[in-house]
Design a protein around this motif. Structure first.
Motif, PDB file in Angstrom:
ATOM      1  N   ARG A 100     -26.197  64.668  37.783  1.00  0.00           N
ATOM      2  CA  ARG A 100     -26.058  64.415  36.351  1.00  0.00           C
ATOM      3  C   ARG A 100     -26.988  65.338  35.573  1.00  0.00           C
ATOM      4  NH1 ARG A 100     -27.118  58.717  33.068  1.00  0.00           N
ATOM      5  NH2 ARG A 100     -25.666  59.150  31.367  1.00  0.00           N
ATOM      6  N   SER A 101     -26.502  65.882  34.466  1.00  0.00           N
ATOM      7  CA  SER A 101     -27.320  66.802  33.680  1.00  0.00           C
ATOM      8  C   SER A 101     -28.470  66.060  33.014  1.00  0.00           C
ATOM      9  CB  SER A 101     -26.474  67.497  32.610  1.00  0.00           C
ATOM     10  OG  SER A 101     -26.041  66.564  31.647  1.00  0.00           O
ATOM     11  N   SER A 108     -29.028  69.871  36.395  1.00  0.00           N
ATOM     12  CA  SER A 108     -29.302  68.572  37.003  1.00  0.00           C
ATOM     13  C   SER A 108     -30.783  68.491  37.352  1.00  0.00           C
ATOM     14  CB  SER A 108     -28.461  68.388  38.270  1.00  0.00           C
ATOM     15  OG  SER A 108     -28.895  69.277  39.294  1.00  0.00           O
ATOM     16  N   PRO A 160     -28.971  58.242  26.539  1.00  0.00           N
ATOM     17  CA  PRO A 160     -27.526  58.461  26.585  1.00  0.00           C
ATOM     18  C   PRO A 160     -26.739  57.719  25.522  1.00  0.00           C
ATOM     19  CG  PRO A 160     -28.235  57.028  28.382  1.00  0.00           C
ATOM     20  CD  PRO A 160     -29.480  57.559  27.742  1.00  0.00           C
ATOM     21  N   ASP A 190     -27.637  64.395  29.653  1.00  0.00           N
ATOM     22  CA  ASP A 190     -26.852  63.156  29.745  1.00  0.00           C
ATOM     23  C   ASP A 190     -27.716  61.962  30.143  1.00  0.00           C
ATOM     24  OD1 ASP A 190     -24.381  64.202  29.009  1.00  0.00           O
ATOM     25  OD2 ASP A 190     -23.926  64.861  31.051  1.00  0.00           O
ATOM     26  N   ALA A 191     -28.891  62.234  30.713  1.00  0.00           N
ATOM     27  CA  ALA A 191     -29.744  61.139  31.187  1.00  0.00           C
ATOM     28  C   ALA A 191     -30.775  60.702  30.159  1.00  0.00           C
ATOM     29  CB  ALA A 191     -30.464  61.564  32.475  1.00  0.00           C
ATOM     30  N   ALA A 207     -29.767  60.277  38.427  1.00  0.00           N
ATOM     31  CA  ALA A 207     -28.577  60.274  39.273  1.00  0.00           C
ATOM     32  C   ALA A 207     -28.297  61.694  39.757  1.00  0.00           C
ATOM     33  CB  ALA A 207     -27.383  59.728  38.499  1.00  0.00           C
TER      34      ALA A 207
END
Length: 463
Positions: A103-104, A136, A111, A107-108, A100
């Motif tokens: 998004r970092s 990102s 999650p 975080d991907a 995304a």
């Protein structure tokens, strides 16, 4: 075309075979004028049988198995992976993994799993540098994007424990060779540990030893191939025999400091430094720093029955603390960290070596090296008191505005500087002028490091 046949393994695990029939590339029925001219000039036939891409082959897949297609460009590797992917629903193709926007990376990756799981996968896939975790996907280089996609695909596979394969075309083709070998080595460990099924394709032969595929299809073009089967076995990374350990110095650590997640921490009174390199290479792959430890530690007193309580001379003679261990991000997860510690502990020359590890809860490197885990340190009372006072002023050490508050609010800065100074005093017996010169950002980073972790205490004793 391809066909899939499922069966039960010896332990009830689901395995499958995908059979790829002979694949041919059709020739155009009516060649163009240019095709005709080229054919006449260079003696290339334009009619007749289609070009043979792949002969019939059967691909055995299942939990914990790695299949490798290896061969030059145009030998049919991508064709094979494409056919396998059509008959393996639920699989994940690394090259198609998306992120995304904005998004970092951290975080991907996994999650919905513990943070330690995500960090393990990122390190295993060659993204072991913490600054990259908070970027990102769009901010990464091409090589870093491949590694991020690989980590995310492995994370998805772990979540579903899917029997379908994780497929990766052009595996590690854009990476330098040491990093490619390290990732291959780590993927073999992940496949074995978590029962992952992987199908990889690459042009390079040098990753095969570390990847240890169960089956290798060595494609030779024109539909021809050699099939090689082997049983994977536990062994060190391929270049481990060329690793050497030498004495180093503070200057060596200065070059490594940025690779450590706590690069602002004080090393204290350094006693010995050891570096690890590959053969005669000038590039260091790891460094470990041993210093004189703090005067009093409650868990040290507990583990040694108070042997060093109020006895600085004995402490100075018999104890050193492992202050830093840094392994180059390219080779993290390959077992080199605990190997470096294990080899250097006896070289320190003291009866005891201790360690306060902030990552001790999630990284077993020191236990693997032979150190004993004693316990988790409680936050010192003075540190807890200052933290409470800072929070009472409305300053959250982990909030986005903390640096600004340290800069603009004298009471917050005074409390932060007081704790940082106390820590410098305990480790280097100085630091007042140093604290006065530090920027708000540096003070805030050091303060966060001091109040944000509860390190695990480890102890090693010479036999």
């Amino acid at each position: 075309m391809a066909r899939r046949r499922d069966s039960k393994g010896s332990k009830g695990s689901k395995s499958s075979e995908v059979t790829i029939d002979c694949v041919r590339s059709p020739r155009p029925a009516t060649p163009s004028d240019r095709v005709t001219r080229v054919a006449l000039q260079f003696g290339v036939p334009t009619t007749g049988q289609p070009v043979r891409v792949l002969d019939r082959l059967t691909v055995p897949m299942g939990p914990g198995r790695i299949v490798l297609f290896q061969g030059p460009s145009g030998s049919g590797k991508s064709t094979a992976l494409g056919l396998i992917s059509r008959h393996c629903p639920g699989g994940h193709q690394v090259n198609r993994v998306s992120f995304a926007s904005g998004r970092s990376v951290i975080d991907a990756i996994c999650p919905h799993q513990p943070l330690g799981q995500a960090l393990e996968l990122l390190a295993a896939c060659g993204l072991g540098e913490s600054p990259l975790w908070v970027r990102s996907f769009d901010e990464l280089s091409d090589g870093q994007r491949f590694r991020a996609r690989l980590a995310k695909a492995v994370g998805r596979h772990l979540k579903g424990r899917s029997p379908a394969a994780l497929l990766c075309d052009e595996f590690a083709s854009g990476l330098h060779r040491r990093l490619a070998k390290a990732i291959a080595f780590n993927l073999r460990k992940l496949a074995t540990r978590y029962g992952l099924s992987m199908v990889m394709a690459c042009s390079d032969e040098d990753v095969e030893r570390d990847l240890q595929p169960d089956v290798t299809f060595r494609l030779r073009g024109g539909g021809r191939y050699d099939r090689i089967e082997r049983r994977p076995r536990k062994r060190a990374i391929s270049f481990s025999r060329r690793l050497v350990i030498e004495g180093g110095g503070k200057r060596d650590y200065d070059a490594f400091a940025a690779m450590h997640y706590r690069d602002t921490d004080e090393l204290g009174f350094v006693d010995k430094v050891f570096v690890m390199r590959e053969g005669q290479s000038t590039e260091l792959l790891g460094i470990v720093v041993y210093s004189h430890g703090p005067m009093e530690l409650s868990l040290r007193n507990q583990a040694t029955a108070g042997r060093f309580k109020r006895n600085p001379k004995r402490l100075n003679r018999e104890v050193r603390i492992l202050r830093r261990l840094v392994v180059h991000p390219d080779v993290r997860g390959c077992g080199l960290g605990h190997w470096l510690v294990k080899k250097t502990l006896p070289m320190v020359g003291t009866r005891f070596v201790e360690c306060l590890a902030s990552m001790g809860e999630v990284n077993p490197v020191f236990e693997k090296a032979g150190m004993t885990r004693v316990g988790t340190c409680a936050m010192p009372s003075n540190r807890a008191r200052i933290l409470a006072e800072v929070q009472a002023l409305g300053a959250d050490p982990f909030g986005r505005e903390f640096v600004m508050l340290v800069s603009r609010r004298p009471r917050v800065r005074r409390l932060v500087a007081q704790l940082v100074y106390q820590w410098y005093q305990a480790t280097t017996a100085g630091g007042e002028k140093r604290v006065e010169r530090q920027s708000a950002e540096m003070l805030a980073r050091t303060f966060r490091g001091l109040v944000g972790t509860r390190p695990v205490y480890f102890l090693w004793e010479r036999a």
